[in-house]
Design a protein around this motif. Structure first.
Motif, short mmCIF file in Angstrom:
data_model
loop_
_atom_site.label_atom_id
_atom_site.label_comp_id
_atom_site.label_asym_id
_atom_site.label_seq_id
_atom_site.Cartn_x
_atom_site.Cartn_y
_atom_site.Cartn_z
N LYS A 28 0.83 -1.20 0.00
CA LYS A 28 0.00 0.00 0.00
C LYS A 28 0.87 1.26 0.00
O LYS A 28 0.61 2.21 -0.74
CB LYS A 28 -0.91 -0.01 1.23
N ARG A 29 1.91 1.24 0.83
CA ARG A 29 2.82 2.39 0.87
C ARG A 29 3.51 2.60 -0.47
O ARG A 29 3.65 3.73 -0.94
CB ARG A 29 3.88 2.18 1.96
N ALA A 30 3.93 1.51 -1.10
CA ALA A 30 4.63 1.61 -2.38
C ALA A 30 3.71 2.18 -3.46
O ALA A 30 4.11 3.06 -4.23
CB ALA A 30 5.16 0.25 -2.79
N ILE A 31 2.48 1.69 -3.52
CA ILE A 31 1.55 2.13 -4.56
C ILE A 31 1.19 3.60 -4.40
O ILE A 31 1.33 4.40 -5.33
CB ILE A 31 0.27 1.27 -4.54
N PHE A 32 0.75 3.98 -3.21
CA PHE A 32 0.31 5.35 -3.01
C PHE A 32 1.49 6.32 -2.93
O PHE A 32 1.36 7.49 -3.30
CB PHE A 32 -0.58 5.44 -1.76
N GLY A 33 2.64 5.83 -2.45
CA GLY A 33 3.83 6.67 -2.48
C GLY A 33 4.26 6.96 -3.91
O GLY A 33 4.64 8.09 -4.26
N GLY A 34 4.16 5.93 -4.78
CA GLY A 34 4.49 6.12 -6.19
C GLY A 34 3.54 7.08 -6.87
O GLY A 34 3.96 7.92 -7.70
N LEU A 35 2.26 6.99 -6.54
CA LEU A 35 1.27 7.91 -7.12
C LEU A 35 1.56 9.34 -6.70
O LEU A 35 1.46 10.28 -7.50
CB LEU A 35 -0.13 7.50 -6.70
N TYR A 36 1.91 9.51 -5.43
CA TYR A 36 2.22 10.85 -4.92
C TYR A 36 3.44 11.43 -5.63
O TYR A 36 3.41 12.58 -6.11
CB TYR A 36 2.46 10.77 -3.42
N VAL A 37 4.49 10.64 -5.74
CA VAL A 37 5.71 11.11 -6.41
C VAL A 37 5.42 11.40 -7.89
O VAL A 37 5.87 12.43 -8.42
CB VAL A 37 6.84 10.06 -6.28
N GLY A 38 4.67 10.54 -8.54
CA GLY A 38 4.34 10.75 -9.94
C GLY A 38 3.56 12.02 -10.16
O GLY A 38 3.80 12.76 -11.14
N LEU A 39 2.63 12.32 -9.27
CA LEU A 39 1.83 13.53 -9.39
C LEU A 39 2.69 14.77 -9.20
O LEU A 39 2.56 15.77 -9.94
CB LEU A 39 0.71 13.50 -8.34
N ILE A 40 3.59 14.73 -8.23
CA ILE A 40 4.49 15.86 -8.00
C ILE A 40 5.39 16.08 -9.22
O ILE A 40 5.56 17.22 -9.69
CB ILE A 40 5.36 15.61 -6.75
N LEU A 41 5.98 15.02 -9.75
CA LEU A 41 6.86 15.15 -10.90
C LEU A 41 6.10 15.66 -12.12
O LEU A 41 6.64 16.47 -12.90
CB LEU A 41 7.52 13.80 -11.20
#
Length: 273
Positions: free
Chosen positions: A6-19
């Motif tokens: 869960k951390r990996a998925i939502f952390g990746g989404l957060y980073v992707g949105l910021i980038l």
């Protein structure tokens, strides 16, 4: 679903949105993404310090005012001083806070008012510094470096701390942090800054400052959470907690980077003279 996944998925989404907001060149996307972050961060701050206990509409007003400050500073940074007049509605909001306090619970008013003012500076004010770099033709890469170096610092600190951590960094505030983790993040942050900005003294200074300020930012929020007895500032990001838990480092890094960037500029000007 395990917490790690869960951390990996939502952390990746957060980073992707910021980038995406930083790299796609869309001012609208940038303002929407970071506007949402400012709104949620200001809202969580109000929850964290327990202001407006019986007036949730006030939290909406304060969070919206924070977004307005962020948006209007972007407009000023992008369009120039002719847009300074757009700050007048925000000045009106600050006056509204003073008048509003008259009709609040009097024994709680001084503390609540101070918490609201500080929340505006801490979240919306410090986040607004990002606008200076996003709209600049000479330093937009520095803003990307800030985010990447913070993420590198977090990763390096976690890996080094979980592997070698023995000496507590600040046990009264964050018992899990270690000096080994701090130095692991410190090195990772400098490497990230060097890779993005080039291997020059100023880049290494930025990397070092980002790591130190990121640690202070994390410790500051940890201190607040420990004082009020909560683990996370919210639960909007599954597996990660709240928005403030994600941007606590950023909120201190941005003003420190701005000060260092200004100091380097002054030094270069004086050196040329």
């Amino acid at each position: 679903m395990s917490n790690l996944i869960k951390r990996a998925i939502f952390g990746g989404l957060y980073v992707g949105l910021i980038l995406a907001a930083l790299l796609l060149g869309s001012h609208t996307l940038y303002m929407v993404v970071f506007g949402v972050i400012v709104f949620l961060g200001t809202w969580e701050w109000s929850n964290l310090v327990s202001t407006h206990r019986i007036y949730p509409l006030r939290r909406i007003v304060d969070a919206s005012a924070g977004v307005y400050l962020f948006w209007v500073t972007h407009t000023i940074a992008d369009g120039g001083p002719n847009y300074l007049m757009f700050l007048l509605p925000y000045a009106g909001y600050l006056l509204y806070l003073l008048v509003r306090s008259i009709y609040s619970e009097r024994e709680l008013m001084p503390g609540d008012l101070a918490k609201v003012f500080f929340g505006q500076i801490y979240v919306a004010g410090f986040m607004s510094i990002a606008n200076i770099y996003y709209t600049s033709t000479t330093t937009p890469l520095l803003l990307l470096t800030v985010f990447v170096a913070i993420w590198a610092n977090d990763t390096g600190a976690y890996l080094a701390g979980s592997t070698f951590g023995k000496h507590k960094l600040f046990p009264s505030v964050s018992p899990k942090k270690s000096w080994e983790g701090f130095f692991g993040g410190f090195v990772a942050s400098i490497i990230a800054a060097g890779l993005l900005l080039g291997w020059k003294p100023s880049s290494l200074v930025f990397g070092a400052v980002i790591s130190i300020a990121a640690t202070w930012g994390d410790l500051f929020e940890s201190m607040i959470k420990r004082q009020v007895g909560v683990k996370d500032s919210g639960n909007i990001i599954p597996g990660h907690g709240g928005i403030l838990d994600r941007i606590d480092s950023l909120l201190l890094v941005l003003p420190f980077v701005a000060l260092v960037e200004w100091a380097i500029h002054i030094y270069q000007e004086l050196h040329l003279l």
